[in-house]
Write a protein that holds these residues in place. Structure first.
Motif, PDB file in Angstrom:
ATOM      1  N   ILE A 259       0.898  -1.353   0.099  1.00 42.68           N
ATOM      2  CA  ILE A 259      -0.081  -0.062  -0.039  1.00 42.68           C
ATOM      3  C   ILE A 259       0.888   1.329   0.096  1.00 42.68           C
ATOM      4  O   ILE A 259       0.682   2.259  -0.758  1.00 42.68           O
ATOM      5  N   LEU A 260       1.903   1.275   0.998  1.00 44.60           N
ATOM      6  CA  LEU A 260       2.971   2.537   0.916  1.00 44.60           C
ATOM      7  C   LEU A 260       3.544   2.513  -0.513  1.00 44.60           C
ATOM      8  O   LEU A 260       3.591   3.815  -0.946  1.00 44.60           O
ATOM      9  N   ASN A 270      -5.272   8.028  -0.464  1.00 44.12           N
ATOM     10  CA  ASN A 270      -6.523   8.578  -0.300  1.00 44.12           C
ATOM     11  C   ASN A 270      -7.190   7.665   0.893  1.00 44.12           C
ATOM     12  O   ASN A 270      -6.599   7.045   1.504  1.00 44.12           O
ATOM     13  N   LYS A 271      -8.586   7.973   1.004  1.00 43.44           N
ATOM     14  CA  LYS A 271      -9.308   7.481   2.245  1.00 43.44           C
ATOM     15  C   LYS A 271      -9.295   6.082   2.423  1.00 43.44           C
ATOM     16  O   LYS A 271      -8.985   5.503   3.651  1.00 43.44           O
ATOM     17  N   LEU A 272      -9.599   5.186   1.363  1.00 41.06           N
ATOM     18  CA  LEU A 272      -9.469   3.731   1.341  1.00 41.06           C
ATOM     19  C   LEU A 272      -8.119   3.292   1.757  1.00 41.06           C
ATOM     20  O   LEU A 272      -7.803   2.172   2.731  1.00 41.06           O
ATOM     21  N   GLU A 273      -7.272   3.871   1.007  1.00 39.86           N
ATOM     22  CA  GLU A 273      -5.681   3.424   1.469  1.00 39.86           C
ATOM     23  C   GLU A 273      -5.398   3.361   2.896  1.00 39.86           C
ATOM     24  O   GLU A 273      -4.700   2.774   3.754  1.00 39.86           O
ATOM     25  N   ASN A 274      -5.792   4.828   3.407  1.00 40.22           N
ATOM     26  CA  ASN A 274      -5.456   5.186   4.786  1.00 40.22           C
ATOM     27  C   ASN A 274      -6.273   4.448   5.824  1.00 40.22           C
ATOM     28  O   ASN A 274      -5.732   3.737   6.796  1.00 40.22           O
ATOM     29  N   ALA A 275      -7.479   3.858   5.421  1.00 42.12           N
ATOM     30  CA  ALA A 275      -8.204   2.896   6.318  1.00 42.12           C
ATOM     31  C   ALA A 275      -7.756   1.529   6.289  1.00 42.12           C
ATOM     32  O   ALA A 275      -7.589   0.964   7.312  1.00 42.12           O
ATOM     33  N   ARG A 276      -7.100   0.994   5.015  1.00 42.82           N
ATOM     34  CA  ARG A 276      -6.354  -0.240   4.960  1.00 42.82           C
ATOM     35  C   ARG A 276      -5.035  -0.145   5.947  1.00 42.82           C
ATOM     36  O   ARG A 276      -4.802  -1.011   6.500  1.00 42.82           O
ATOM     37  N   LEU A 277      -4.396   0.862   5.800  1.00 41.04           N
ATOM     38  CA  LEU A 277      -3.331   1.197   6.581  1.00 41.04           C
ATOM     39  C   LEU A 277      -3.273   0.991   8.183  1.00 41.04           C
ATOM     40  O   LEU A 277      -2.776   0.373   8.893  1.00 41.04           O
ATOM     41  N   ARG A 356      -0.527   8.539  11.355  1.00 40.45           N
ATOM     42  CA  ARG A 356       0.745   8.122  10.926  1.00 40.45           C
ATOM     43  C   ARG A 356       1.354   9.331  10.241  1.00 40.45           C
ATOM     44  O   ARG A 356       1.971   9.200   9.082  1.00 40.45           O
ATOM     45  N   ASP A 357       1.202  10.413  10.947  1.00 44.26           N
ATOM     46  CA  ASP A 357       1.882  11.644  10.469  1.00 44.26           C
ATOM     47  C   ASP A 357       2.950  11.970  11.148  1.00 44.26           C
ATOM     48  O   ASP A 357       3.603  12.379  12.411  1.00 44.26           O
TER      49      ASP A 357
END
Length: 614
Positions: A259-260, A270-277, A356-357
């Motif tokens: 994903i990264l 995007n929001k989907l990738e952020n949710a998966r992480l 994860r900032d």
């Protein structure tokens, strides 16, 4: 006819080696000698090539290079990291990367000396290969030989599974099959750091047992490392590599990595990738996967390119304003921090962790450096006191967040009175800063987490109410500990029951709907658990019934609902089942993954179905 000839020996008390020549008529071409004046060296040579194994390192001249399996967490080019099939590091003698032209340059100068320390530091900590080739197609100017070797063998050597598995015969076969020249001869040298290998195998035997290292076991590893003089960096990279290779860890970490990498390529998330992480990070806590595996990936991907360049968030802006006032501005404006500012920093830390900032931690590091510089240049010591005040609260935050997340998402968590007393002390400190701050920082969000399972919710609920009762002198820490240990024990027994019941039903029972069948099954399992000392009495009836009910719900979902959800891409139906079934979301998602793997379906379709509610 002879295929290859091998020589096995030791360069010193730490380095073991194998020297192999392979090809037709290998027995006529295997040349080596030792110098009587320097018995610590052994020299191997062929037309145009020389390889010397000495006591402190190796010397090489001619064509070829070295290769090894990438260790997880080492500096790895994004180009290699992004290709799932690339698993090995390849170095060709006399080459360098020209950044201006973006091409690899080949030189006539390929000779050199490399110490063993550098070999096992830059390459694999356990084993590394060196090689050279002779034959009709590997003659001519040295730069042409090297370019041809890279063009012919580069792709295969970087992708070969035989390297990581140390299958020397298969490596030889793969190389000679690709070269496909009857006159070609391969010289292969394998160097093994036997001390690092022993440390790695000792750690693996302990960690793979239950994905946990006790204090006593870790101490035994420390003694081993000290006896062998293994430095801390090598210890850490060996441990991280072993932990990554645990099958349960690797699947989750690889998904996180992919994903990264995808985000890195397009420069946004995007929001989907952020949710998966976020889900994978939460899943890692439950599966006892060390956070170091994720931090390592984050750092590797940050080196070459920022994943995302977004407008600065409000919480980052507020943090910058507070820290600049204390440490980061040219003029020293203020040295004390008000409670209101400390509250803003704590909530900013909470939001940065959820997103994860890394900007937040980088800003804090900059503040630390600025604080040190100002003190060095004669600033008032009150600046250091202000920074220490912030760090003390942040340390309390990290300790509290870690403990509560483990209770919420891990089974078989280590619970002690010391942990409870620490949480109690931290709760008092946070609530002194602002009323109910402990609840707002650590409890409110976790109860809203969709991945919080039944037993995790029970543990956090009992913890929250128990800490409050202890503060009111209506409960003791010992009593709260007993409650939490009992819930954790029930969770372990529930999972064990679920596994055994599913296995028995799959192999021995055609039906389990009647009470008589279930009673017979319970009796058999009770005897088995007593023999294995998993219980010291009867299996609690409510836990057994819960396991049966879970299996029934699972069957309904897998055989009836999930095919319909996939066919219709029906996110609402899936979410409705998750909300009303009471099943652990992690458990259901693992069932879904197994269903997709079994039926050869594309997991990306599942991620799209989850998209609307994650």
């Amino acid at each position: 006819m002879f295929r290859d000839i091998r020589l096995h020996g030791y360069a010193n008390d730490q380095i073991e080696f194998y020297a192999i020549t392979a090809g037709s008529e290998a027995y006529n071409r295997y040349f080596f000698n030792t110098d009587p004046s320097d018995p610590d060296e052994i020299r191997f040579f062929s037309p145009g090539n020389e390889f010397i194994i000495g006591k402190s390192g190796i010397s090489h001249r001619g064509n070829g290079g070295s290769f090894c399996e990438y260790m997880f967490g080492v500096d790895q080019p994004i180009a290699d990291l992004a290709k799932e099939e690339v698993s090995n590091r390849l170095i060709i003698y006399g080459t360098h990367y020209d950044h201006k032209s973006g091409t690899l340059r080949f030189s006539e100068r390929t000779e050199g000396f490399v110490s063993y320390d550098k070999i096992f530091f830059d390459g694999n900590a356990i084993f590394n290969y060196f090689f050279a080739l002779t034959g009709v197609d590997f003659s001519g100017p040295m730069h042409e030989q090297q370019e041809r070797i890279l063009r012919v063998l580069g792709k295969a050597l970087k992708r070969s599974d035989a390297v990581g598995e140390e299958q020397d015969n298969l490596i030889i076969q793969e190389i000679l099959d690709i070269v496909d020249d009857p006159n070609a001869h391969l010289f292969l040298f394998k160097l093994i750091n036997i001390r690092h290998r022993e440390y790695s195998e000792a750690f693996k035997s302990l960690y793979f047992n239950n994905k946990k290292i006790t204090d006593a076991e870790f101490q035994s590893l420390a003694v081993l490392a000290e006896r062998y003089g293994i430095d801390r960096y090598q210890q850490e990279r060996i441990r991280i590599d072993v932990m990554y290779k645990h099958p349960d860890n690797r699947r989750i970490v690889d998904e996180y990595k992919n994903i990264l990498i995808a985000c890195n390529r397009k420069g946004e998330i995007n929001k989907l990738e952020n949710a998966r992480l976020t889900r994978l990070k939460t899943l890692s806590v439950r599966n006892k996967i060390p956070g170091a595996l994720f931090y390592t990936l984050d750092e590797m991907l940050k080196k070459d390119k920022k994943l995302v360049d977004l407008e600065e968030s409000n919480y980052i802006s507020e943090t910058r304003q507070i820290l600049e006032g204390m440490f980061l501005s040219e003029r020293h404006i203020e040295s004390t921090i008000e409670p209101e500012d400390m509250l803003k920093l704590l909530f900013a830390k909470k939001q940065a962790a959820e997103n994860r900032d890394h900007a937040f931690e980088e800003m804090l590091l900059d503040a630390s450096k600025a604080c040190d510089e100002k003190i060095r240049d004669g600033a008032d010591i009150s600046i250091l006191e202000g920074y220490s005040y912030i760090i003390t609260y942040f340390d309390r935050y990290d300790a509290t967040s870690s403990a509560i997340n483990q209770l919420a998402f891990m089974e078989n968590v280590r619970i002690s009175e010391e942990m409870i007393r620490s949480l109690l002390g931290n709760k008092h400190a946070f609530d002194m800063l602002a009323p109910d701050l402990f609840t707002k920082l650590f409890l409110s969000g976790i109860f809203e987490d969709k991945y919080l399972g039944i037993y995790g919710r029970k543990k956090v609920t009992h913890l929250a109410s128990g800490l409050k009762l202890i503060e009111e002198n209506r409960l003791t820490t010992t009593a709260l500990l007993e409650q939490l240990v009992k819930i954790d024990s029930d969770e372990r027994l529930h999972l064990t029951l679920l596994e055994h019941v599913k296995d028995r039903i799959r192999n021995f029972y055609s039906k389990y709907a009647t009470k008589a069948d279930q009673d017979a099954l319970k009796k058999e399992l009770t005897e088995e658990f007593l023999n294995k000392k998993l219980i010291d009495g009867e299996i609690p009836d409510h836990l057994f019934r819960e396991a049966i009910l879970t299996i029934k719900k699972e069957a309904v979902y897998i055989h009836n609902l999930l095919p319909q959800i996939i066919l219709e891409k029906n996110s609402s139906l899936r979410e409705d089942f998750l909300e009303n079934s009471g099943l652990d979301r992690f458990y259901v998602e693992e069932l879904e993954r197994e269903f997709f793997d079994l039926n050869g379906l594309n997991l990306e379709e599942l991620y799209q179905i989850r998209k609307g509610f994650n």
